[in-house]
Design a protein around this motif. Structure first.
Motif, PDB file in Angstrom:
ATOM      1  N   LYS A 116       0.819  -1.210   0.000  1.00 58.40           N
ATOM      2  CA  LYS A 116       0.000   0.000   0.000  1.00 58.40           C
ATOM      3  C   LYS A 116       0.849   1.255   0.000  1.00 58.40           C
ATOM      4  CE  LYS A 116      -4.066  -1.854   2.384  1.00 58.40           C
ATOM      5  NZ  LYS A 116      -5.011  -1.694   3.498  1.00 58.40           N
ATOM      6  N   THR A 148      -0.001   5.236   1.262  1.00 57.21           N
ATOM      7  CA  THR A 148      -1.026   6.051   1.927  1.00 57.21           C
ATOM      8  C   THR A 148      -0.539   7.486   2.029  1.00 57.21           C
ATOM      9  OG1 THR A 148      -0.157   5.635   4.153  1.00 57.21           O
ATOM     10  CG2 THR A 148      -1.786   4.080   3.300  1.00 57.21           C
ATOM     11  N   VAL A 184      -5.569   5.961   0.009  1.00 59.50           N
ATOM     12  CA  VAL A 184      -4.959   4.644   0.125  1.00 59.50           C
ATOM     13  C   VAL A 184      -4.942   3.997  -1.250  1.00 59.50           C
ATOM     14  CG1 VAL A 184      -5.055   2.372   1.206  1.00 59.50           C
ATOM     15  CG2 VAL A 184      -5.780   4.384   2.498  1.00 59.50           C
ATOM     16  N   ASN A 236      -3.683   0.534  -3.232  1.00 60.29           N
ATOM     17  CA  ASN A 236      -3.175  -0.833  -3.145  1.00 60.29           C
ATOM     18  C   ASN A 236      -2.267  -1.105  -4.338  1.00 60.29           C
ATOM     19  OD1 ASN A 236      -4.685  -1.962  -0.796  1.00 60.29           O
ATOM     20  ND2 ASN A 236      -6.433  -1.356  -2.034  1.00 60.29           N
ATOM     21  N   ASN A 295      -9.038   1.252  -4.245  1.00 62.65           N
ATOM     22  CA  ASN A 295      -8.344   2.391  -3.663  1.00 62.65           C
ATOM     23  C   ASN A 295      -9.366   3.308  -2.991  1.00 62.65           C
ATOM     24  OD1 ASN A 295      -5.924   1.420  -4.735  1.00 62.65           O
ATOM     25  ND2 ASN A 295      -6.292   2.473  -6.691  1.00 62.65           N
TER      26      ASN A 295
END
Length: 841
Positions: A491, A493, A520, A522, A597
């Motif tokens: 991830k 962030t 976020v 991925n 996401n």
């Protein structure tokens, strides 16, 4: 197995030893063990906390009806030091024999260890409580004082002792209150004219009112109220000792006549005391010494400035903008002396976190009734640097190394702001790294965060009238980012927050996230079924049941995604009416949900009312309320700019569909102190999050889960619910939650405490895209799916924290069919063992 048997044998031996002890072992032949106290008030049994606190003697404490501490005490031998001295040291033959086996030093050490253990038994245990007549009479005196202090001046108390043949006795106390006395006329005798004038302004809020029953606590509280009010009205020399009450109960009318007496100020000279009227004092000058230390207190100041009536001094160049300091000072030139201003100044200057605890002193000016206030500030270090290195190991990581560090810069913009910068880096090796072609360290994470705290509301519009400075307002601006690669989804962030905090009162805290941005992304969604193995195993079993892949396990992501697509589009033998179709559909929905996401732009308000006075207060309540709304600004922006929606009818920003929802939480905790370290605590919680507009579900990070050491303790975290569904997911979550907990805490011995608890609650889906009736809240009928767990625990109090262990048993499990839910898995084999720090609520 042998080791387990050994522990069981030791435990049973210790239990037998305690059970075989005679509870009367240390009770003399002419003595009686106290078995109970009873108080009869006007012929009725009363068992209030106030009555219990009046007893000079209370029966020995019991754990689940068993006097454990008394039995431990009985294991100790009285006068052991004398016994050992006579048997060993005073017996030459035995002493010689002992010293041949052991050296004299070893013998002394052995004897001392026996004495220490004997002393530990006495200290840990509890001596038998013997009925003592003087203490019984003192109890009757205490009871009389209690009722007299509450207006029953004619109270009569007595007692009787009921003895049994086995040398046990109980005491019954008899109280006849008579009629209570009622307050009648209340007059004032106030010597100082200025005090009399001020009192007339405070009189209407008096806690002593004609027609009410006499209560001593009301007189005590009235003295405190008047003292505070007068000291906040300019009376610098006033103290509580100047206030007295003269109470008269002449005649048999059951009436109390009260004189409020406030004396003149007393001034003590060498050989006499003079009485003079009180005077009102004003602040003539406020001096702020910005860098006061012990070493420079005699040094002449090199720099000074006057700002809005304040004089600021420094022993070098002034390092603070004057406004930053004067905004933290509530003592103002030309204003009346007020204790409240001093206490608020202490608190606000401390909250700046750039000074050590400040010192404020008042100097009386002899020429007039004015005061000079000197405020001495000792700055903390401008820079603080810290770091931490950790080596870790887990069930997925053979070894890991992490390094974190932080830098604190105080007074960064000369306005008492605090800037905190932190960074984290870690590397690790998974258990599969040794057989992989990838590098050995296949787990890594890096991140950083910057936080700026401003000791005021940072906003374009002035907010002083709405949030005055006595509420200690502050602003927090933070930005952070992390990136991680592990054996999961990987991830990136990004987060940013603009937060405001203020305290309207001592017990109330308000917090407003003006905005909270979370993004976020991925990086490795193809590894979903590698992380969520339960979902993969279920999907693979369904595939094998219809021989979809010729008996071979599905590979991911290619074959798993294809199988899901074929099932949902009707390209397999599984039809929409089959249970397997619903299972595959649920797995697909969850996969899409957890790999998508997230872009969240939310605002929230958090309110906390904490009525706890201090850490020793065990009779209080805490109420928390939080409301959060996400997405309306982004939704409005998308409409104004004419953005197009994607195939799922959602607006996107930077290719990500933003979340839109409303979320509310209510949390109430109540403690009752029953005395003798016995406390009952209750917690109730309700949370709900409703998606709307651009979303049909709640982001995983904003959803609710149930279970764990601080929740429903009979289930592990994320393992309960939703509703009555028999979920196969590793992490069960939903957008509605109810939790109720009841816990009784009691002392076992010393710092070891015990607890009995019952937890109830569950999570459900509501108004989102989940269609499973078992997981959806449909009204009152769904409350039958509230899970119930019960159990017990032990807690050891280390003073600065509590180490807690709880065992939870599934008492009512909604995952079973109705009629089979009670005590289905109520055993140690299916129990959940929790370890935690501090109390669960």
């Amino acid at each position: 197995m042998k080791q387990t048997f050994k522990y069981i044998l030791v435990f049973l031996s210790f239990a037998y030893l305690l059970a075989s002890c005679n509870v009367m072992k240390r009770v003399g032949e002419d003595q009686f063990l106290l078995s109970g106290n009873t108080t009869m008030v006007n012929g009725k049994k009363v068992n209030t906390e106030a009555i219990n606190n009046s007893y000079y003697q209370k029966p020995n404490g019991k754990l689940l009806g068993y006097p454990l501490r008394l039995h431990i005490y009985n294991l100790a031998r009285p006068n052991l030091d004398s016994i050992l001295k006579d048997k060993i040291y005073n017996d030459p033959k035995k002493l010689a024999w002992k010293t041949r086996l052991l050296s004299r030093k070893q013998l002394d050490k052995d004897v001392q260890s026996r004495l220490d253990f004997n002393a530990w038994l006495k200290k840990t245990g509890e001596a038998p409580v013997i009925v003592d007549l003087p203490k019984t009479e003192k109890t009757t005196t205490n009871l009389s004082r209690y009722f007299i202090s509450n207006g029953w001046f004619d109270v009569q108390t007595s007692y009787s002792i009921s003895k049994t043949d086995n040398r046990r006795a109980s005491v019954t106390y008899f109280v006849e209150t008579g009629k209570p006395y009622i307050l009648d006329s209340i007059s004032e005798k106030i010597a100082s004219p200025v005090v009399d004038s001020l009192y007339q302004n405070f009189k209407k809020e008096s806690l002593i009112k004609s027609g009410e029953q006499y209560k001593e606590t009301n007189f005590t509280n009235e003295r405190e109220r008047l003292t505070s009010a007068l000291r906040n009205s300019g009376l610098f020399h006033f103290g509580q000792d100047y206030i007295t009450f003269d109470i008269d109960t002449i005649g048999s009318s059951k009436k109390v006549f009260t004189d409020l007496i406030i004396k003149n100020r007393s001034i003590r000279y060498e050989d006499s005391i003079a009485r003079v009227p009180f005077k009102i004092y004003k602040i003539k000058q406020v001096n702020i010494y910005t860098d006061h230390t012990y070493t420079n207190k005699e040094t002449e100041t090199l720099d000074s400035i006057e700002y809005k009536g304040y004089k600021l001094y420094s022993y070098g160049k002034l390092r603070y903008r004057p406004k930053a300091l004067t905004d933290a000072v509530f003592i103002s030139k030309g204003e009346l002396f007020r204790d409240l201003d001093r206490s608020r100044t202490y608190r606000y200057l401390t909250d700046l976190k750039v000074f050590r605890y400040p010192n404020i002193e008042y100097i009386e000016n002899a020429q007039d009734t004015t005061l000079t206030a000197n405020i001495y500030l000792s700055p903390k270090k401008k820079y603080d640097l810290g770091y931490e290195i950790n080596v870790t190991q887990s069930n997925i990581q053979t070894i890991g190394f992490s390094l974190s560090g932080g830098l604190i810069i105080r007074n960064v913009f000369r306005g008492a702001e605090t800037l905190e910068m932190s960074a984290l880096g870690s590397i690790g090796s998974s258990k599969d790294a040794s057989i992989s072609q990838d590098q050995f360290f296949d787990i890594n994470e890096a991140g950083g965060n910057i936080k700026l705290t401003i000791p005021r509301i940072f906003f374009p519009i002035r907010t002083n009238k709405i949030i005055p400075k006595y509420m200690s307002p502050s602003t927090r601006i933070s930005v952070g980012a992390t990136t991680q690669r592990n054996i999961g989804l990987d991830k990136q962030t990004l987060n940013g927050t603009l937060n405001y905090n203020w305290n309207p009162s001592k017990r109330t805290t308000n917090s407003l996230d003006f905005f909270n941005l979370q993004f976020v992304k991925n990086l490795n969604p193809d590894n979903y079924f590698g992380v969520y193995q339960n979902s993969y195993n279920t999907l693979n079993d369904i595939s094998n049941s219809i021989d979809y892949n010729n008996g071979e396990d599905l590979t991911y992501p290619g074959q798993t995604d294809q199988f899901i697509n074929d099932v949902l589009t009707g390209n397999t033998s599984i039809t929409p009416s089959d249970d397997d179709f619903e299972t595959v559909s649920a797995i697909s929905e969850r996969q899409n949900r957890l790999t998508e996401n997230n872009l969240i732009l939310a605002s929230s308000f958090n309110y906390v009312l904490n009525k706890r006075e201090n850490l020793l207060d065990n009779d209080f309540s805490i109420f928390r309320f939080k409301f959060e709304v996400a997405g309306p600004l982004l939704n409005t922006f998308s409409r104004w700019t004419g953005s197009k929606k994607n195939a799922n009818d959602q607006y996107e920003i930077l290719g990500v569909a933003f979340s839109q929802y409303m979320k509310g939480e209510l949390d109430y905790v109540k403690y009752w102190d029953l005395g003798r370290k016995n406390i009952v605590a209750v917690r109730s919680y309700l949370g709900m999050a409703i998606p709307y507009g651009n979303s049909n579900s709640i982001p995983f990070s904003k959803s609710f889960f149930s279970g764990g050491p601080n929740d429903i303790r009979a289930w592990t975290a994320y393992n309960l619910g939703p509703g009555s569904s028999q979920s196969i997911n590793e992490f069960n979550e939903a957008n509605m939650k109810i939790t109720l907990s009841l816990e009784e805490r009691f002392n076992v011995l010393g710092n070891l405490n015990g607890a009995l608890f019952v937890d109830a609650g569950n999570i459900w889906n509501i108004a989102d895209n989940v269609n499973d009736d078992r997981a959806t809240f449909s009204g009152v009928d769904s409350l039958k799916d509230i899970a119930v767990g019960s159990g017990f625990g032990l807690r050891y109090d280390f003073t600065f924290f509590v180490l807690r262990g709880d065992i939870g048993f599934k008492t009512y499990d909604p995952s079973y069919d109705l009629g089979e839910r009670w005590f289905k898995d109520y055993n140690f084999g299916n129990a959940v063992y929790n370890i935690g720090i501090n109390y669960p609520f």
